[in-house]
Design an enzyme around this catalytic site. Structure first.
Site, PDB file in Angstrom:
ATOM      1  CB  THR A   1       4.771  -8.945  -7.840  1.00  0.00           C
ATOM      2  OG1 THR A   1       4.703  -7.625  -7.467  1.00  0.00           O
ATOM      3  CG2 THR A   1       5.145 -10.082  -6.706  1.00  0.00           C
TER       4      THR A   1
ATOM      5  N   GLY B   1       7.178  -6.246  -0.598  1.00  0.00           N
ATOM      6  CA  GLY B   1       7.551  -6.871   0.766  1.00  0.00           C
ATOM      7  C   GLY B   1       7.114  -5.904   1.888  1.00  0.00           C
TER       8      GLY B   1
ATOM      9  CD  GLU C   1       1.746  -6.546   2.828  1.00  0.00           C
ATOM     10  OE1 GLU C   1       2.253  -6.645   1.766  1.00  0.00           O
ATOM     11  OE2 GLU C   1       1.217  -5.372   3.212  1.00  0.00           O
TER      12      GLU C   1
ATOM     13  CD1 TRP D   1       3.582  -2.914  -3.814  1.00  0.00           C
ATOM     14  CD2 TRP D   1       1.944  -4.121  -5.223  1.00  0.00           C
ATOM     15  NE1 TRP D   1       2.550  -2.988  -3.233  1.00  0.00           N
ATOM     16  CE2 TRP D   1       1.514  -3.489  -4.067  1.00  0.00           C
ATOM     17  CE3 TRP D   1       1.364  -4.678  -5.977  1.00  0.00           C
ATOM     18  CZ2 TRP D   1      -0.011  -3.648  -4.104  1.00  0.00           C
ATOM     19  CZ3 TRP D   1      -0.103  -4.821  -6.080  1.00  0.00           C
ATOM     20  CH2 TRP D   1      -0.731  -4.399  -4.902  1.00  0.00           C
TER      21      TRP D   1
ATOM     22  CG  ASN E   1       1.314  -1.513   3.293  1.00  0.00           C
ATOM     23  OD1 ASN E   1       1.663  -2.306   2.213  1.00  0.00           O
ATOM     24  ND2 ASN E   1       1.749  -2.253   4.480  1.00  0.00           N
TER      25      ASN E   1
ATOM     26  CG  ASP F   1      -2.714  -3.178   3.284  1.00  0.00           C
ATOM     27  OD1 ASP F   1      -1.613  -2.785   3.056  1.00  0.00           O
ATOM     28  OD2 ASP F   1      -3.069  -4.024   2.560  1.00  0.00           O
TER      29      ASP F   1
ATOM     30  NE  ARG G   1      -5.020  -1.953  -1.609  1.00  0.00           N
ATOM     31  CZ  ARG G   1      -3.939  -2.687  -1.335  1.00  0.00           C
ATOM     32  NH1 ARG G   1      -3.096  -2.896  -2.326  1.00  0.00           N
ATOM     33  NH2 ARG G   1      -3.838  -3.149  -0.291  1.00  0.00           N
TER      34      ARG G   1
ATOM     35  CD1 TRP H   1      -6.530  -9.791  -9.162  1.00  0.00           C
ATOM     36  CD2 TRP H   1      -7.918  -8.649  -7.453  1.00  0.00           C
ATOM     37  NE1 TRP H   1      -5.990  -9.256  -7.852  1.00  0.00           N
ATOM     38  CE2 TRP H   1      -6.728  -8.618  -6.823  1.00  0.00           C
ATOM     39  CE3 TRP H   1      -8.949  -8.124  -6.713  1.00  0.00           C
ATOM     40  CZ2 TRP H   1      -6.537  -8.086  -5.720  1.00  0.00           C
ATOM     41  CZ3 TRP H   1      -8.800  -7.497  -5.298  1.00  0.00           C
ATOM     42  CH2 TRP H   1      -7.555  -7.484  -5.018  1.00  0.00           C
TER      43      TRP H   1
END
Ligand SMILES: O=C(O)c1cc(C(=O)O)c2c(n1)C(=O)C(=O)c1cc(C(=O)O)[nH]c1-2
Length: 606
Positions: A156, A172, A174, A240, A258, A300, A328, A477
């Protein structure tokens, strides 16, 4: 890349997604000013033909604009001399199964330019170089593996061209993907180096004696010895986000995401080097210094947000060449970018509660570590316990949406999230190519607050202080743009493009056809300044709309939606925790906007 550095100095063009290697997102154009911005008009628009979340923005090189889209990642070259007539179109053929392994919508953060080529990082991790004149493929390489027998790797991020190489990361975490940053030769696509976030020193390109963490050598096998057994092999730390570059130091800066799984109980240790700011030699990939912001993540808080490079910032009475990063985890970090010395680490949203502070005492064994508040520790509360009221939510005080820096004011203009969460870890086992999340999350605005889920703020990175904060109903965003005309632009999830002055006063807004998660992009053509932005609601915050997950049936069907066993028979719970918790939290967005995919270009009246 000398050519790119020269091109980036010409404010008429926009030659890389971040505007410049320092990632300032500042435009020297100043025809559009705080006095006349109220007169902005739509000059032309263009549909990408794709729905779902449109991140990033166009590149502008001379008379040609390059526009990209989410999956299937169509790229268009548009003729600026002809109201955007299509010069060429490239539409890759990709296995649609990749859609199912993208955690947070089928987004793409944009193409890169270098040496007459347009570089695209496709959802299926194919990296392709197109002839900028014709759109013909010059070379193509496979950066990762996906579905059929693959590991759930996807693409991405926007590549960046540095010297004679193309740098590109992977998504990826997750799915238990072990992250890396790869450098391919710009000329032929051959792999030059590849640096993993975790693993043996040979994989991470870490020099045990020379690579430092907060001033000290990291020692041997630092990428494996804070993991239990071989968990680092499925340890996440994907790459990413955005990549910055300092040509003087020849260092590339980026952050890692993460650790996998989200369930912290299952992976004891600090999980190095997930959640880490990396400074690597651009030629060899060898790490000069590292800084892990969130050791042993329990929330996360991917560390992938952009690093903004500013020269000669006065911090604590001395002029420093710094890196500024809005993580984050809710802390904004100012660091010496040559040495990795931590100068400032402060909360940039007062709602942040999971940690009290970052320890700034070099003599403490806690140096550089966030001081976690026990009641918000999902590790301490344990598996199958719902930890409530954690701020920020998993999508952080800021996610991928890049901030802007104005050298005129010395301030940073930051699109932020103002969202909290409940987080319940549960046991999960690893299967290649399958979700490896291990937590149920729901999100909501900070309790007792005004109900707004976002703020657009101005930040003083030397002092670590919010200068002003402008509430927005939803998370901001969209990537900001600061300009020499004393106007700062950003987009909102409802679909507004907005312009504010240096004090945060709103000067202009216009509602585009869909929510904005793209980055505001300036250019000049035939002597006139324009502002371009992609609309198309989506990304993690907009996944409910983009992925059609607002109905219980769809929400439950979506792979990452919810631990179905728990939510059986409870429709509200299915929707509430679908999309990794974002669907319920942002459900009200459906009252304001719907899917789209459009570029809108604004200018002053003739
Ligand atoms: O761990 C990963 O590999 C990964 C990948 C992505 C992505 O590639 O879009 C996101 C995330 N994580 C993530 O945590 C996240 O908050 C997120 C938001 C978005 C978005 O585009 O709105 N992508 C991603």
């Amino acid at each position: 890349n000398e050519e790119l550095m020269k091109m980036a100095e010409n404010p008429k063009d926009w030659v890389m997604q971040t505007g410049d290697y320092a990632n300032t997102r500042f435009s020297k154009l100043n025809q559009i000013t705080k006095d006349n911005v109220k007169n902005l008009q739509v000059k032309w628009s263009f549909s990408t033909g794709v729905l779902r979340g449109h991140e990033g923005g166009p590149l502008i090189i001379g008379d040609v604009m390059y526009v990209h889209a989410p999956f299937p990642n169509t790229v268009y070259a548009l003729d600026l001399n002809n109201d955007g007539k299509i010069l060429w179109k490239y539409e890759p053929k990709q296995d649609p199964n990749v859609i199912g392994i993208m955690c947070c919508d089928t987004v793409n953060r944009g193409v890169a330019y270098g040496d007459g080529k347009i570089i695209l990082n496709q959802a299926d991790t194919t990296v392709v170089a197109l002839d900028a004149k014709t759109g013909k493929v010059v070379w193509s390489v496979k950066n990762g593996e996906q579905t059929d027998g693959g590991k759930g790797e996807s693409g991405t991020s926007a590549p960046v061209v540095i010297k004679d190489k193309v740098l590109v990361g992977v998504s990826g975490a997750e799915f238990g993907v072990r992250g890396w940053l790869a450098a391919y030769n710009l000329a032929d696509g051959k792999l030059a180096w590849k640096a993993y976030s975790e693993g043996p020193d040979a994989d991470t390109l870490i020099d045990p004696e020379k690579t430092t963490h907060l001033g000290k050598p990291v020692g041997k096998d630092s990428g494996t010895n804070t993991w239990e057994g071989e968990q680092w092999k499925t340890g996440g730390g994907t790459t990413w986000g955005w990549y910055s570059y300092d040509p003087k130091l020849n260092l590339v800066y980026y952050g890692t995401g993460n650790p996998s799984t989200w369930n912290p109980v299952q992976r004891p240790g600090d999980n190095r080097w997930s959640m880490t700011i990396m400074a690597r030699d651009a030629d060899t990939g060898v790490a000069k210094w590292l800084y892990q912001m969130t050791p042993h993540d329990e929330w996360d808080f991917d560390g992938i947000n952009e690093m903004i490079l500013v020269d000669g910032m006065e911090v604590g009475g001395a002029k420093r060449d710094v890196l500024v990063h809005f993580d984050r985890n809710g802390f904004a970090y100012t660091m010496d970018r040559a040495t990795g010395e931590l100068l400032v680490a402060k909360k940039y949203d007062p709602a942040v509660n999971w940690a009290t502070e970052v320890n700034m005492d070099p003599s403490s064994d806690q140096y550089g570590r966030p001081q976690v508040v026990a009641k918000y520790s999902t590790q301490q509360n344990g598996e199958d316990t719902n930890t409530t009221g954690i701020c920020p939510a998993a999508l952080g005080t800021k996610d991928q949406q890049p901030a802007a820096y104005s050298p005129k004011t010395g301030l940073f203009y930051v699109p932020t999230n103002h969202v909290c969460m409940d987080y319940e870890p549960y046991k999960v086992s690893y299967t290649a190519g399958q979700p490896y999340v291990g937590a149920t999350v729901s999100m909501y605005p900070p309790p007792g607050g005004e109900g707004n889920m976002g703020n657009f703020i101005a930040w003083d990175a030397a002092k670590g202080e919010i200068v002003w904060s402008k509430p927005e109903q939803f998370s901001v965003w969209s990537g900001a743009l600061a300009t020499d005309g004393d106007v700062i632009f950003y987009g909102t999830l409802e679909g507004y493009i907005k312009a504010v002055d240096h004090d945060g006063n709103e000067l202009y807004k216009f509602k585009t056809p869909s929510g904005i998660i793209g980055n505001v992009t300036p250019y000049e053509h035939n002597g006139k300044q324009y502002i371009a932005v992609l609309s198309g609601v989506g990304g993690w915050a907009g996944i409910g709309l983009a992925g059609g997950l607002l109905s219980p049936d769809n929400a439950a069907a979506w792979h990452g939606a919810v631990d179905q066993g728990r939510a059986q028979g409870d429709e509200a719970a299915v929707v509430g925790t679908a999309g990794l918790g974002a669907v319920g939290g942002y459900a009200a967005l459906a009252d304001y906007t719907t899917l789209g995919g459009q570029l809108t270009v604004f200018g002053l009246p003739d």
